[in-house]
Design an enzyme around this catalytic site. Sequence first.
Site, PDB file in Angstrom:
ATOM      1  N   GLU A 163       0.490 -12.829   4.940  1.00  0.00           N
ATOM      2  CA  GLU A 163       1.530 -12.267   4.071  1.00  0.00           C
ATOM      3  C   GLU A 163       2.863 -12.211   4.806  1.00  0.00           C
ATOM      4  O   GLU A 163       3.913 -12.547   4.251  1.00  0.00           O
ATOM      5  CB  GLU A 163       1.118 -10.869   3.605  1.00  0.00           C
ATOM      6  CG  GLU A 163      -0.033 -10.876   2.613  1.00  0.00           C
ATOM      7  CD  GLU A 163      -0.595  -9.498   2.307  1.00  0.00           C
ATOM      8  OE1 GLU A 163      -1.379  -9.386   1.358  1.00  0.00           O
ATOM      9  OE2 GLU A 163      -0.262  -8.533   3.024  1.00  0.00           O
ATOM     10  N   LYS A 195       2.411   4.175  -5.186  1.00  0.00           N
ATOM     11  CA  LYS A 195       2.627   3.593  -3.857  1.00  0.00           C
ATOM     12  C   LYS A 195       3.938   4.057  -3.209  1.00  0.00           C
ATOM     13  O   LYS A 195       4.180   3.775  -2.036  1.00  0.00           O
ATOM     14  CB  LYS A 195       2.629   2.057  -3.944  1.00  0.00           C
ATOM     15  CG  LYS A 195       1.389   1.452  -4.593  1.00  0.00           C
ATOM     16  CD  LYS A 195       0.123   1.802  -3.844  1.00  0.00           C
ATOM     17  CE  LYS A 195      -1.086   1.017  -4.314  1.00  0.00           C
ATOM     18  NZ  LYS A 195      -1.503   1.301  -5.693  1.00  0.00           N
ATOM     19  N   ASP A 214       0.835  -1.204   0.000  1.00  0.00           N
ATOM     20  CA  ASP A 214       0.000   0.000   0.000  1.00  0.00           C
ATOM     21  C   ASP A 214       0.867   1.251   0.000  1.00  0.00           C
ATOM     22  O   ASP A 214       0.485   2.283  -0.546  1.00  0.00           O
ATOM     23  CB  ASP A 214      -0.938  -0.024   1.204  1.00  0.00           C
ATOM     24  CG  ASP A 214      -1.884  -1.217   1.145  1.00  0.00           C
ATOM     25  OD1 ASP A 214      -2.625  -1.319   0.153  1.00  0.00           O
ATOM     26  OD2 ASP A 214      -1.862  -2.057   2.059  1.00  0.00           O
ATOM     27  N   LYS A 223       1.488  -2.678   4.455  1.00  0.00           N
ATOM     28  CA  LYS A 223       0.654  -3.631   3.733  1.00  0.00           C
ATOM     29  C   LYS A 223      -0.566  -3.948   4.595  1.00  0.00           C
ATOM     30  O   LYS A 223      -0.597  -3.602   5.755  1.00  0.00           O
ATOM     31  CB  LYS A 223       1.440  -4.915   3.447  1.00  0.00           C
ATOM     32  CG  LYS A 223       2.609  -4.698   2.489  1.00  0.00           C
ATOM     33  CD  LYS A 223       3.469  -5.933   2.271  1.00  0.00           C
ATOM     34  CE  LYS A 223       2.701  -7.192   2.007  1.00  0.00           C
ATOM     35  NZ  LYS A 223       1.693  -7.060   0.917  1.00  0.00           N
ATOM     36  N   GLY A 224      -1.541  -4.594   3.996  1.00  0.00           N
ATOM     37  CA  GLY A 224      -2.688  -5.029   4.779  1.00  0.00           C
ATOM     38  C   GLY A 224      -3.985  -4.338   4.452  1.00  0.00           C
ATOM     39  O   GLY A 224      -4.985  -4.541   5.138  1.00  0.00           O
ATOM     40  N   GLY A 225      -3.982  -3.535   3.382  1.00  0.00           N
ATOM     41  CA  GLY A 225      -5.227  -2.916   2.952  1.00  0.00           C
ATOM     42  C   GLY A 225      -6.287  -3.952   2.612  1.00  0.00           C
ATOM     43  O   GLY A 225      -7.480  -3.714   2.758  1.00  0.00           O
ATOM     44  N   GLY A 226      -5.826  -5.133   2.200  1.00  0.00           N
ATOM     45  CA  GLY A 226      -6.750  -6.230   1.889  1.00  0.00           C
ATOM     46  C   GLY A 226      -6.971  -7.186   3.040  1.00  0.00           C
ATOM     47  O   GLY A 226      -7.584  -8.241   2.870  1.00  0.00           O
TER      48      GLY A 226
END
Length: 219
Positions: A103, A121, A84, A94-97
């Site tokens: 991960e 990004k 992200d 990371k981790g928007g999803g």
Amino acid sequence: MTQDEMKKAAGWAALKYVEVDSIVGVGTGSTVNHFIDALATMKHNIKGAVSSSVASTEKMKALGIDVFDLNEVSELSIYVDGADEINAHMDMIKGGGAALTREKIVAAVADKFICIVDNTKQVDVLGQFPLPVEVIPMARSYVARELVKLGGDPVYRQGVITDNGNVILDVYNLKILNPKALETQINAIVGVVTNGLFANRGADILLMGTPDGVKTSTN
């Protein structure tokens, strides 16, 4: 070049790092979906993949790529995933999803982390994108109070349950000047599973889609 075309270029560029007869670590997200499409073109030349999410697993299986449980695999040469946000030191958010924990686990096993992104990004300082924190549900309020003490504004991500059965707090207004230290500090809060800072295990290779093509950086 549209943003999606830049994502696609980065995803396909990662294919050259895939070794014949290997098992490939595969992340989650819109850019990774392009990599999965690319990986399917050489599915007969690899043993298969390890996936960081249910969504990626389903996509790979639909394309005929064998998917292994991580516990069946002792080593991975590469892990390919998006971000992200990413800075010049290849620290990431990371981790928007909401797949950050899996991960991070797959990334820990892999020899090389290949980050694939479009040029939107890249940032100088991490934190404009809210930092996701995966939390055991009963600890949500306690963890939120602790995150406020660190200067953040945590917001409960309504209606989202992770693949591990946990909840996500998105932490706004953090100016992350020392990503490694903050990653460790947040992970030490009781009730936190992990947070979306990938700094202690950052990227080794960055493939960034730009209007002028894919730019490669190494750490």
